[in-house]
Design an enzyme around this catalytic site. Structure first.
Site, PDB file in Angstrom:
ATOM      1  N   ARG A  41       0.795  -1.226   0.000  1.00 45.56           N
ATOM      2  CA  ARG A  41       0.000   0.000   0.000  1.00 45.56           C
ATOM      3  C   ARG A  41       0.832   1.283   0.000  1.00 45.56           C
ATOM      4  NH1 ARG A  41      -3.193   1.524   3.117  1.00 45.56           N
ATOM      5  NH2 ARG A  41      -4.800   2.264   1.706  1.00 45.56           N
ATOM      6  N   CYS A  53      13.653  -7.357  -4.280  1.00 43.83           N
ATOM      7  CA  CYS A  53      14.655  -6.759  -5.164  1.00 43.83           C
ATOM      8  C   CYS A  53      14.015  -5.612  -5.919  1.00 43.83           C
ATOM      9  CB  CYS A  53      15.185  -7.791  -6.134  1.00 43.83           C
ATOM     10  SG  CYS A  53      16.261  -8.931  -5.306  1.00 43.83           S
ATOM     11  N   TYR A  55      -6.984  -4.778   3.139  1.00 46.89           N
ATOM     12  CA  TYR A  55      -6.197  -4.664   1.910  1.00 46.89           C
ATOM     13  C   TYR A  55      -4.717  -4.972   2.124  1.00 46.89           C
ATOM     14  CZ  TYR A  55     -10.553  -2.457   0.527  1.00 46.89           C
ATOM     15  OH  TYR A  55     -11.874  -2.207   0.293  1.00 46.89           O
TER      16      TYR A  55
HETATM   17  N1  LLP Z   1     -18.111  -1.480  -2.323  1.00 47.31           N
HETATM   18  C1  LLP Z   1     -17.486  -1.410  -3.498  1.00 47.31           C
HETATM   19  C2  LLP Z   1     -18.258  -1.531  -4.729  1.00 47.31           C
HETATM   20  C3  LLP Z   1     -16.106  -1.213  -3.550  1.00 47.31           C
HETATM   21  O1  LLP Z   1     -15.496  -1.131  -4.724  1.00 47.31           O
HETATM   22  C4  LLP Z   1     -15.367  -1.112  -2.353  1.00 47.31           C
HETATM   23  C5  LLP Z   1     -13.928  -0.941  -2.374  1.00 47.31           C
HETATM   24  C6  LLP Z   1     -16.071  -1.218  -1.134  1.00 47.31           C
HETATM   25  C7  LLP Z   1     -17.438  -1.388  -1.167  1.00 47.31           C
HETATM   26  C8  LLP Z   1     -15.397  -1.143   0.192  1.00 47.31           C
HETATM   27  O2  LLP Z   1     -14.769   0.082   0.405  1.00 47.31           O
HETATM   28  P1  LLP Z   1     -14.076   0.374   1.818  1.00 47.31           P
HETATM   29  O3  LLP Z   1     -15.159   0.470   2.868  1.00 47.31           O
HETATM   30  O4  LLP Z   1     -13.154  -0.767   2.114  1.00 47.31           O
HETATM   31  O5  LLP Z   1     -13.354   1.638   1.610  1.00 47.31           O
HETATM   32  N2  LLP Z   1      -6.924  -1.439  -2.367  1.00 47.31           N
HETATM   33  C9  LLP Z   1      -7.321  -0.126  -1.945  1.00 47.31           C
HETATM   34  C10 LLP Z   1      -8.812  -0.052  -1.686  1.00 47.31           C
HETATM   35  C11 LLP Z   1      -9.620  -0.451  -2.880  1.00 47.31           C
HETATM   36  C12 LLP Z   1     -11.083  -0.313  -2.599  1.00 47.31           C
HETATM   37  C13 LLP Z   1     -11.861  -0.941  -3.663  1.00 47.31           C
HETATM   38  N3  LLP Z   1     -13.248  -0.920  -3.463  1.00 47.31           N
HETATM   39  C14 LLP Z   1      -6.547   0.244  -0.696  1.00 47.31           C
HETATM   40  O6  LLP Z   1      -5.746  -0.570  -0.214  1.00 47.31           O
HETATM   41  O7  LLP Z   1      -6.653   1.359  -0.207  1.00 47.31           O
END
Ligand code: LLP
Length: 441
Positions: free
Chosen positions: A339, A370, A400
């Site tokens: 991240r 690396c 994540y």
């Molecule tokens: N619903 C949908 C349709 C989504 O695309 C997402 C997250 C969520 C709910 C949940 O969102 P949250 O409450 O977790 O913010 N890899 C990135 C985050 C990608 C989020 C993708 N979608 C990170 O590590 O920050």
């Protein structure tokens, strides 16, 4: 020795130091866990996960008089034990792949409470989800609607769907997680008229049961106004469609996205207060528009699991480049936490053994891949004597991290160990080189 608060940030309630100064998580000192399970090690505080689910469930119940759902966005962390916990807590889930569906099914999760996302579901995905009885498809585009209609007909069923719409809201978070804008790869935009075309199409397909609409504006959002603006656009659309198509949406899913605290400078969001505000706003707005408020769903991922997680590392090489910087290398890195490399995300990293003295050193905590970009965090305050064998804890790693871990450089992924009532148990075993080579032919 002098200790400053700034260098010793207890940013989560489930974190403390015991009388020996050792860092404890979920009431358990960390060095015995490192000895028992090895490092790097993902830890989860089970009580904290459950508490977060309950916070959401109680908040939506109160704000929407029982007519609302909470779906855990399992992309944040997906493994069998978590789906069991979600089942036990009475949560719904959001799934985005056959892998997540498979794992939830293996956990005995009732898949009629699952919402299947993704902007590009293959025919095989559609059939797999139907075969497993996934309750809802959150449909991204017209091609998907046709595929669902065709495959449902082949199977002799109908499929409940929500249409994913883009309300045209900029959530002011980092670009990779901003999804509600008109030019997003996700969903159909209201502004361009495509959303309305999707409604017309969905209503015309015999095997598609249109249940309502969905939007998700972004992730790591702190500004509660974003939800109110999105809800406003979506409710106006519901009213418009009721008027022009005579279609009344039964459900409105307004996505996830509430931000969490990675560092002290970030606020802690009061979920209950925020949801209460959204509830008041939506109830009043629906009345103004003269429509019945659809059943509302929230889809939190990060804010359910993030601060229930912590990653433990062991320090290896400490490299001082006089006049430049100091690198503290740990036995994990971008393979278990990409991240910082991807988003420049801030983190709090603390030594386990004792507090950081005022007279400390600013270090870059880096991994062992690396690749120069394999950095966990820059400018971390560390005791000047930090060295090989010392343990470090990176906080707020429940969301994540495991789900985004990779095997770059053929590095096996760490295990997931759950902490509950002063005891620990393995939820995901440590990967070994043999696991990684198992599929090679
Ligand atoms: N619903 C949908 C349709 C989504 O695309 C997402 C997250 C969520 C709910 C949940 O969102 P949250 O409450 O977790 O913010 N890899 C990135 C985050 C990608 C989020 C993708 N979608 C990170 O590590 O920050």
């Amino acid at each position: 020795m002098l200790f400053t608060e700034q260098n010793n940030r207890m940013i989560c309630e489930n974190l403390a130091r015991n009388e020996d100064g050792e860092l404890c998580f979920a009431g358990m000192p960390l060095s015995p866990l490192a000895r028992q399970y090895g490092t790097p090690l993902y830890l989860y505080d089970e009580a904290r996960v459950r508490e977060r689910c309950r916070t959401y469930l109680v908040a939506v119940k109160e704000a929407f008089h029982g007519r609302a759902k909470v779906l855990y966005a399992s992309k944040a962390a997906s493994f069998r034990r978590l789906y069991e916990i979600m089942r036990e807590e009475g949560m719904g889930i959001d799934v985005v792949s056959c892998g997540e569906i498979y794992t939830a099914h293996a956990a005995g999760f009732p898949l009629e409470k699952a919402y299947f996302h993704s902007n590009n579901k293959t025919d095989a995905d559609v059939a797999y989800a139907m075969e497993h009885g996934v309750g809802y498809f959150v449909v991204d585009n017209a091609e998907e609607l046709y595929a669902i209609d065709r495959i449902a007909a082949e199977r002799g069923t109908t499929q409940k769907v929500l249409l994913r719409l883009t309300p045209g809201i900029d959530p002011h978070t980092y670009a990779a997680v901003s999804t509600g804008k008109v030019d997003s790869k996700f969903g159909s935009a209201i502004e361009t008229g495509q959303a309305e075309e999707m409604v017309r199409l969905a209503l015309s397909l015999p095997r598609v049961e249109l249940r309502g609409f969905h939007c998700h504006v972004g992730s790591q959002v702190f500004d509660s106004d974003v939800y109110l603006r999105a809800a406003d656009v979506m409710l106006s659309f519901v009213a418009h469609v009721a008027e022009t198509h005579g279609y009344t949406a039964a459900e409105l899913d307004i996505g996830g996205g509430y931000g969490v605290r990675y560092i002290e400078e970030q606020p802690t969001i009061d979920i209950a207060a925020n949801i209460a505000e959204v509830g008041r706003f939506m109830t009043a707005r629906a009345a103004e528009l003269g429509i019945a408020l659809p059943e509302v769903a929230f889809e939190p991922g990060r804010s359910i699991v993030a601060d229930a997680g912590l990653t433990l590392y062991t320090v290896g090489t400490v490299k001082r480049i006089p006049g430049y910087k100091t690198y503290v290398s740990v036995d994990g890195g971008m393979t278990d936490n990409p991240r910082f490399a991807l988003y420049g995300s801030p983190y709090t990293i603390l030594p386990v053994a004792g507090e950081v003295p005022e007279d400390c050193e600013l270090c870059s905590v880096v991994g062992r891949c690396c690749e120069s970009g394999d950095i966990l965090q820059e400018g971390v305050s560390m005791p000047a004597g930090i060295g090989r064998g010392d343990l470090l804890a990176c906080l707020t790693t429940g969301a994540y991290h495991y789900s985004m871990a990779s095997n770059y450089n053929r590095i096996p992924r760490p295990p997931v160990v759950m902490l509950r009532d002063g005891e620990s148990y393995v939820a995901v075993r440590r990967e070994t080189p043999e696991h990684l080579a198992a599929l090679d032919v």
